[in-house]
Scaffold this active site. Structure first.
Site, PDB file in Angstrom:
ATOM      1  N   CYS A 133       0.828  -1.211   0.000  1.00 21.83           N
ATOM      2  CA  CYS A 133       0.000   0.000   0.000  1.00 21.83           C
ATOM      3  C   CYS A 133       0.859   1.256   0.000  1.00 21.83           C
ATOM      4  N   GLY A 137       1.432   0.807  -3.988  1.00 26.78           N
ATOM      5  CA  GLY A 137      -0.005   0.591  -4.083  1.00 26.78           C
ATOM      6  C   GLY A 137      -0.787   1.868  -3.873  1.00 26.78           C
ATOM      7  N   LYS A 141      -0.299   5.442  -5.986  1.00 27.97           N
ATOM      8  CA  LYS A 141      -1.395   5.445  -6.977  1.00 27.97           C
ATOM      9  C   LYS A 141      -2.301   6.649  -6.784  1.00 27.97           C
ATOM     10  N   TYR A 205      14.066 -12.012   5.205  1.00 31.14           N
ATOM     11  CA  TYR A 205      13.049 -12.894   4.625  1.00 31.14           C
ATOM     12  C   TYR A 205      12.749 -14.025   5.600  1.00 31.14           C
ATOM     13  N   GLY A 206      11.495 -14.190   5.939  1.00 30.46           N
ATOM     14  CA  GLY A 206      11.127 -15.215   6.916  1.00 30.46           C
ATOM     15  C   GLY A 206      10.557 -16.455   6.252  1.00 30.46           C
ATOM     16  N   ARG A 240       1.684 -10.632 -11.007  1.00 27.81           N
ATOM     17  CA  ARG A 240       1.813 -11.843 -11.824  1.00 27.81           C
ATOM     18  C   ARG A 240       2.389 -11.448 -13.186  1.00 27.81           C
ATOM     19  N   PHE A 302     -17.293  -6.431 -10.098  1.00 26.75           N
ATOM     20  CA  PHE A 302     -17.996  -5.183  -9.809  1.00 26.75           C
ATOM     21  C   PHE A 302     -19.284  -5.116 -10.632  1.00 26.75           C
TER      22      PHE A 302
HETATM   23  P1  FAD Z   1       1.382  -6.143   1.956  1.00 24.37           P
HETATM   24  O1  FAD Z   1       1.038  -4.732   2.230  1.00 24.37           O
HETATM   25  O2  FAD Z   1       1.633  -6.512   0.537  1.00 24.37           O
HETATM   26  O3  FAD Z   1       2.669  -6.479   2.856  1.00 24.37           O
HETATM   27  C1  FAD Z   1       3.334  -7.707   2.784  1.00 24.37           C
HETATM   28  C2  FAD Z   1       4.803  -7.471   3.141  1.00 24.37           C
HETATM   29  O4  FAD Z   1       5.421  -8.720   3.420  1.00 24.37           O
HETATM   30  C3  FAD Z   1       5.594  -6.852   2.008  1.00 24.37           C
HETATM   31  O5  FAD Z   1       6.432  -5.828   2.486  1.00 24.37           O
HETATM   32  C4  FAD Z   1       6.418  -8.011   1.475  1.00 24.37           C
HETATM   33  O6  FAD Z   1       7.596  -7.593   0.833  1.00 24.37           O
HETATM   34  C5  FAD Z   1       6.675  -8.758   2.762  1.00 24.37           C
HETATM   35  N1  FAD Z   1       7.050 -10.159   2.605  1.00 24.37           N
HETATM   36  C6  FAD Z   1       6.581 -11.057   1.718  1.00 24.37           C
HETATM   37  N2  FAD Z   1       7.121 -12.258   1.944  1.00 24.37           N
HETATM   38  C7  FAD Z   1       7.945 -12.114   3.015  1.00 24.37           C
HETATM   39  C8  FAD Z   1       8.766 -13.006   3.749  1.00 24.37           C
HETATM   40  N3  FAD Z   1       8.828 -14.301   3.448  1.00 24.37           N
HETATM   41  N4  FAD Z   1       9.493 -12.517   4.778  1.00 24.37           N
HETATM   42  C9  FAD Z   1       9.439 -11.207   5.124  1.00 24.37           C
HETATM   43  N5  FAD Z   1       8.664 -10.328   4.467  1.00 24.37           N
HETATM   44  C10 FAD Z   1       7.910 -10.778   3.435  1.00 24.37           C
HETATM   45  N6  FAD Z   1      -5.972  -1.117  -1.298  1.00 24.37           N
HETATM   46  C11 FAD Z   1      -6.798  -0.154  -0.841  1.00 24.37           C
HETATM   47  O7  FAD Z   1      -7.463  -0.350   0.191  1.00 24.37           O
HETATM   48  N7  FAD Z   1      -6.926   1.037  -1.494  1.00 24.37           N
HETATM   49  C12 FAD Z   1      -6.232   1.319  -2.613  1.00 24.37           C
HETATM   50  O8  FAD Z   1      -6.363   2.403  -3.178  1.00 24.37           O
HETATM   51  C13 FAD Z   1      -5.345   0.335  -3.101  1.00 24.37           C
HETATM   52  N8  FAD Z   1      -4.607   0.576  -4.201  1.00 24.37           N
HETATM   53  C14 FAD Z   1      -3.732  -0.365  -4.633  1.00 24.37           C
HETATM   54  C15 FAD Z   1      -2.983  -0.081  -5.775  1.00 24.37           C
HETATM   55  C16 FAD Z   1      -2.101  -1.008  -6.259  1.00 24.37           C
HETATM   56  C17 FAD Z   1      -1.283  -0.694  -7.475  1.00 24.37           C
HETATM   57  C18 FAD Z   1      -1.961  -2.262  -5.596  1.00 24.37           C
HETATM   58  C19 FAD Z   1      -1.000  -3.283  -6.117  1.00 24.37           C
HETATM   59  C20 FAD Z   1      -2.703  -2.562  -4.469  1.00 24.37           C
HETATM   60  C21 FAD Z   1      -3.597  -1.604  -3.978  1.00 24.37           C
HETATM   61  N9  FAD Z   1      -4.377  -1.845  -2.855  1.00 24.37           N
HETATM   62  C22 FAD Z   1      -5.246  -0.898  -2.405  1.00 24.37           C
HETATM   63  C23 FAD Z   1      -4.302  -3.131  -2.129  1.00 24.37           C
HETATM   64  C24 FAD Z   1      -3.432  -2.994  -0.868  1.00 24.37           C
HETATM   65  O9  FAD Z   1      -2.168  -2.487  -1.198  1.00 24.37           O
HETATM   66  C25 FAD Z   1      -3.294  -4.359  -0.202  1.00 24.37           C
HETATM   67  O10 FAD Z   1      -4.594  -4.879   0.031  1.00 24.37           O
HETATM   68  C26 FAD Z   1      -2.557  -4.301   1.115  1.00 24.37           C
HETATM   69  O11 FAD Z   1      -1.269  -3.756   0.968  1.00 24.37           O
HETATM   70  C27 FAD Z   1      -2.439  -5.712   1.695  1.00 24.37           C
HETATM   71  O12 FAD Z   1      -1.735  -5.685   2.901  1.00 24.37           O
HETATM   72  P2  FAD Z   1      -0.980  -6.997   3.421  1.00 24.37           P
HETATM   73  O13 FAD Z   1      -0.534  -6.664   4.805  1.00 24.37           O
HETATM   74  O14 FAD Z   1      -1.803  -8.183   3.200  1.00 24.37           O
HETATM   75  O15 FAD Z   1       0.285  -7.148   2.468  1.00 24.37           O
HETATM   76  P1  NAP Z   2      -7.354  -8.555 -10.372  1.00 22.46           P
HETATM   77  O1  NAP Z   2      -8.485  -7.853  -9.720  1.00 22.46           O
HETATM   78  O2  NAP Z   2      -7.104  -9.967 -10.061  1.00 22.46           O
HETATM   79  O3  NAP Z   2      -7.571  -8.395 -11.959  1.00 22.46           O
HETATM   80  C1  NAP Z   2      -6.738  -8.974 -12.889  1.00 22.46           C
HETATM   81  C2  NAP Z   2      -7.073  -8.439 -14.275  1.00 22.46           C
HETATM   82  O4  NAP Z   2      -6.144  -8.943 -15.212  1.00 22.46           O
HETATM   83  C3  NAP Z   2      -8.441  -8.849 -14.765  1.00 22.46           C
HETATM   84  O5  NAP Z   2      -8.969  -7.837 -15.563  1.00 22.46           O
HETATM   85  C4  NAP Z   2      -8.118 -10.100 -15.596  1.00 22.46           C
HETATM   86  O6  NAP Z   2      -9.058 -10.345 -16.613  1.00 22.46           O
HETATM   87  C5  NAP Z   2      -6.807  -9.717 -16.211  1.00 22.46           C
HETATM   88  N1  NAP Z   2      -5.978 -10.860 -16.546  1.00 22.46           N
HETATM   89  C6  NAP Z   2      -5.642 -11.892 -15.746  1.00 22.46           C
HETATM   90  N2  NAP Z   2      -4.837 -12.738 -16.393  1.00 22.46           N
HETATM   91  C7  NAP Z   2      -4.650 -12.230 -17.635  1.00 22.46           C
HETATM   92  C8  NAP Z   2      -3.918 -12.656 -18.773  1.00 22.46           C
HETATM   93  N3  NAP Z   2      -3.214 -13.789 -18.747  1.00 22.46           N
HETATM   94  N4  NAP Z   2      -3.947 -11.891 -19.874  1.00 22.46           N
HETATM   95  C9  NAP Z   2      -4.650 -10.746 -19.899  1.00 22.46           C
HETATM   96  N5  NAP Z   2      -5.384 -10.289 -18.854  1.00 22.46           N
HETATM   97  C10 NAP Z   2      -5.372 -11.036 -17.734  1.00 22.46           C
HETATM   98  O7  NAP Z   2      -5.983  -7.835 -10.105  1.00 22.46           O
HETATM   99  P2  NAP Z   2      -5.493  -6.372  -9.788  1.00 22.46           P
HETATM  100  O8  NAP Z   2      -6.122  -5.341 -10.649  1.00 22.46           O
HETATM  101  O9  NAP Z   2      -4.030  -6.521  -9.817  1.00 22.46           O
HETATM  102  O10 NAP Z   2      -5.956  -6.094  -8.299  1.00 22.46           O
HETATM  103  C11 NAP Z   2      -5.512  -6.932  -7.245  1.00 22.46           C
HETATM  104  C12 NAP Z   2      -6.211  -6.549  -5.974  1.00 22.46           C
HETATM  105  O11 NAP Z   2      -5.620  -5.362  -5.455  1.00 22.46           O
HETATM  106  C13 NAP Z   2      -7.689  -6.242  -6.155  1.00 22.46           C
HETATM  107  O12 NAP Z   2      -8.458  -7.381  -5.873  1.00 22.46           O
HETATM  108  C14 NAP Z   2      -7.946  -5.133  -5.178  1.00 22.46           C
HETATM  109  O13 NAP Z   2      -8.590  -5.620  -4.025  1.00 22.46           O
HETATM  110  C15 NAP Z   2      -6.597  -4.571  -4.830  1.00 22.46           C
HETATM  111  N6  NAP Z   2      -6.547  -3.177  -5.318  1.00 22.46           N
HETATM  112  C16 NAP Z   2      -7.357  -2.263  -4.759  1.00 22.46           C
HETATM  113  C17 NAP Z   2      -7.380  -0.974  -5.245  1.00 22.46           C
HETATM  114  C18 NAP Z   2      -8.290   0.057  -4.629  1.00 22.46           C
HETATM  115  O14 NAP Z   2      -8.794  -0.181  -3.553  1.00 22.46           O
HETATM  116  N7  NAP Z   2      -8.532   1.166  -5.289  1.00 22.46           N
HETATM  117  C19 NAP Z   2      -6.566  -0.635  -6.300  1.00 22.46           C
HETATM  118  C20 NAP Z   2      -5.746  -1.590  -6.859  1.00 22.46           C
HETATM  119  C21 NAP Z   2      -5.749  -2.876  -6.356  1.00 22.46           C
HETATM  120  P3  NAP Z   2     -10.302 -11.371 -16.459  1.00 22.46           P
HETATM  121  O15 NAP Z   2     -11.422 -10.561 -15.887  1.00 22.46           O
HETATM  122  O16 NAP Z   2     -10.529 -11.818 -17.849  1.00 22.46           O
HETATM  123  O17 NAP Z   2      -9.864 -12.478 -15.551  1.00 22.46           O
END
Ligand code: FAD
Ligand code: NAP
Length: 571
Positions: A133, A137, A141, A205-206, A240, A302
């Site tokens: 985040c 994230g 963003k 790394y754990g 991914r 959605f």
């Molecule tokens: P993370 O925040 O991912 O933390 C996991 C941590 O563990 C990381 O630092 C990782 O490096 C570390 N780690 C992994 N494996 C190990 C290991 N073996 N040993 C030690 N450390 C390790 N959510 C919202 O609510 N609002 C948003 O606007 C939003 N925008 C997003 C935009 C993007 C581009 C993305 C990718 C995500 C967004 N999300 C948003 C989702 C949000 O970021 C996640 O839901 C949230 O960070 C999850 O928290 P977490 O604690 O599960 O994991």
């Molecule tokens: P996601 O919700 O899992 O969506 C993946 C997208 O990629 C889908 O549109 C999927 O299409 C497409 N896709 C998957 N495999 C593909 C392939 N092989 N080729 C082409 N397209 C492919 O993933 P995400 O957008 O990364 O979000 C991850 C999570 O982060 C979300 O669930 C959300 O909770 C969190 N997040 C939250 C916010 C926020 O709160 N504003 C912002 C960002 C992320 P199909 O529909 O066809 O499967």
């Protein structure tokens, strides 16, 4: 680290009892863990420890009631276990959920360690403490989304009388440096907070190596072993990749985008969900040429009525969509920052193949749970083999009772920062504070920060129809035109409000959807009302605030069933 074990040392702990003063809830939890740990069963009738029968259900229950499972163990010839773990709780993953849980546990005087380690992206990028985040994230963003909105505001401002003669340009490097500086301050703040709360933090790394024991490996490859009574896995997810030629070599993910040291230029975004549409939205808002390649539909899961309106708005604002195609190859035509890439893509409906040239290809095709390389097999924690996600019960406990999990790695839970934080805090309060409140994963509000923001809470229209039947739901809706947009004469009737009500339950609001500026701000308050059981009648009797966008929800009168016009004529 003083309490660390030497490698090879026997670390299997005999189960320990309830220390004096342990609260009943903690004790009960502990009893279950002790029983389950030593027998590897999650429900018990006869109980045995180290192959010796120590008593059946009755005796165990009695010991539990007396808050002393240890007495039961000793009664049956087992020696008392020393309280010799290094920590009460080790949290693996210092992101949203892990940090919240660790700090909460420290409040109860527990000895806590956080291990956080960022594996670099294929292009070599990594970042500081705080997880997805903060670093890659929500935070960068939203700030870049704001940068894009400011560009729009600049255009609007001329109509409001602002005069500026110089050419308006956006500087990518200035933006990323400002954003990264802010992130740096957050990383620092987290470290300070952990230190102040006496939480031990290791940038390592754990991975589990045996029961109650993790190996921590730092970036220099130094390994240490630590033991704990309980563990919390909060390792999150990572982007991914497509698994096609050129993806890891030439494409970037959102993990690279927010610190990209050059403007990405003409960009292809692959994917059609949160990350893809948000990134495509702000890149286009900064003036870049952006194309989104969609495999199937926008924003799966959605409300599709809303998702399609988002797509239309983005298209009207210059973003191109290539629908029902997936990339099959990415080649470099020219090196550079950015260079030039050729993308070959194939139709998902037939054999048609297309090619396109871009400066940058951003893969946003979903994220994989970081659970496969943390030794879960060594301690018997089950994962969903297909998704890598961890199933937990309603108290975030894995099938191994002393190991808990929260956040993005959970199966069938939402991947959102506030969800991870709430689950982590409540878990710790239950473990150490005698609390009983469980994390409520229902009616969690969310916002997609596309150029036209989308806030949602509760059921989508299609899910409501599937669950309650079309005849049992009433959908009220209206377009609206934010006052701020009238003077610049833009985007009339693009904003949209919709609620879904359950007719059989007093027209209770079961779905809330809004497309418009500050949709997240709007949705947050209504989410609280929905949690309190908001009905349509209560919405109607709520007096609006004028002139704001959210007031539209207090005057909704057109049902979707009626087919009446929903376009707004005046204020
Ligand atoms: P993370 O925040 O991912 O933390 C996991 C941590 O563990 C990381 O630092 C990782 O490096 C570390 N780690 C992994 N494996 C190990 C290991 N073996 N040993 C030690 N450390 C390790 N959510 C919202 O609510 N609002 C948003 O606007 C939003 N925008 C997003 C935009 C993007 C581009 C993305 C990718 C995500 C967004 N999300 C948003 C989702 C949000 O970021 C996640 O839901 C949230 O960070 C999850 O928290 P977490 O604690 O599960 O994991
Ligand atoms: P996601 O919700 O899992 O969506 C993946 C997208 O990629 C889908 O549109 C999927 O299409 C497409 N896709 C998957 N495999 C593909 C392939 N092989 N080729 C082409 N397209 C492919 O993933 P995400 O957008 O990364 O979000 C991850 C999570 O982060 C979300 O669930 C959300 O909770 C969190 N997040 C939250 C916010 C926020 O709160 N504003 C912002 C960002 C992320 P199909 O529909 O066809 O499967």
């Amino acid at each position: 680290m003083g309490g660390a074990l030497r490698k090879g040392q026997a670390v299997r702990q005999a189960p320990e009892g309830c220390p004096q003063g342990r609260r009943p809830a903690e004790s009960a939890q502990k009893l279950q863990e002790v029983q389950c740990e030593v027998t590897t069963e999650t429900s018990q009738t006869g109980v045995s420890v180290q192959e010796k029968q120590i008593g059946g259900h009755e005796k165990t229950l009695k010991a539990h009631k007396e808050d002393n499972p240890q007495s039961l163990l000793e009664m049956n010839g087992h020696t008392a276990a020393p309280h010799s773990y290094d920590y009460d709780l080790i949290v693996i993953g210092g992101g949203s959920g892990g940090l919240a849980a660790a700090k909460e546990a420290a409040k109860y005087g527990k000895k806590v360690m956080v291990l956080d380690f960022v594996t670099p992206t294929p292009l070599g990028n990594s970042w500081g403490l705080g997880g997805t985040c903060v670093n890659v994230g929500c935070i960068p963003k939203k700030l870049m989304h704001q940068a894009a909105l400011l560009g729009q505001a600049l255009q609007d401002s001329r109509k409001f009388g602002w005069q500026f003669t110089e050419e308006v340009k956006h500087n990518w490097m200035t933006m990323t440096e400002s954003v990264q500086n802010y992130i740096g301050s957050l990383n620092w703040g987290y470290r300070v907070a952990l230190r102040e709360k006496k939480v031990t933090y290791e940038n390592a790394y754990g991975e589990f190596v045996q029961p109650h024991t993790v190996k921590a490996t730092n970036k220099r490859g130094v390994e240490k072993l630590y033991t704990a009574e309980r563990f919390l896995i909060a390792t999150g997810e990572r982007p991914r990749y497509l698994g096609i030629p050129g993806d890891k070599e030439y494409c970037i993910s959102s993990d690279d985008l927010f610190s990209l040291p050059y403007c990405p230029g003409k960009t292809l975004v692959v994917g059609a969900s949160y990350v893809a549409l948000e990134c495509a939205g702000f890149l286009a808002g900064l003036g870049l040429d952006v194309t989104v390649m969609v495999r199937s539909i926008l924003l799966r899961g959605f409300d599709q009525d809303m998702a399609n309106k988002i797509g239309e708005y983005m298209e009207e604002h210059g973003i191109k969509f290539i629908r029902e195609f997936v990339p099959i190859k990415v080649e470099q035509i020219e090196e550079g920052t950015p260079g030039r890439l050729k993308v070959t893509a194939k139709s998902t409906k037939g054999n048609e193949v297309i090619e396109g040239e871009y400066n940058t290809v951003l893969l946003a095709i979903g994220r994989d749970a970081c659970t496969r390389k943390i030794g879960l097999d060594k301690v018997g924690v089950k994962i969903n083999e297909k998704t890598g996600k961890i199933p937990v019960n309603d108290v975030e406990q894995t099938n191994v009772p002393y190991i808990y999990a929260i956040g993005d790695i959970l199966q069938d839970r939402l991947e959102l920062t506030p969800v991870a934080i709430q689950a982590g805090r409540l878990l710790v309060q239950r473990l150490y504070g005698g609390a009983t409140t469980k994390c409520d994963y229902v009616n969690v509000p969310t916002t997609v920060f596309t150029p036209l923001e989308y806030g949602a809470c509760g059921y989508s229209e299609e899910n409501a129809i599937a669950k309650f039947g079309e005849e049992n739901i009433e959908v009220y809706h209206s377009h609206f035109w934010p006052l701020e947009w009238t003077v610049p004469s833009r985007d009339n009737n693009k904003c949209y409000a919709k609620i879904i009500c359950n007719i059989r339950d007093n027209e209770r609001v079961i779905g809330f959807h809004v497309l418009g500026p500050n949709a997240g701000e709007v949705t947050q308050g209504f989410a609280a009302a929905i949690k309190c059981g908001l009905t349509k009648e209560q919405l109607d009797s709520t007096i609006g605030i004028h002139p704001v966008c959210a007031e539209v929800f207090t005057t909704l009168s057109v049902t979707k069933r009626s087919g009446e016009n929903t376009l707004m004529a005046g204020c």
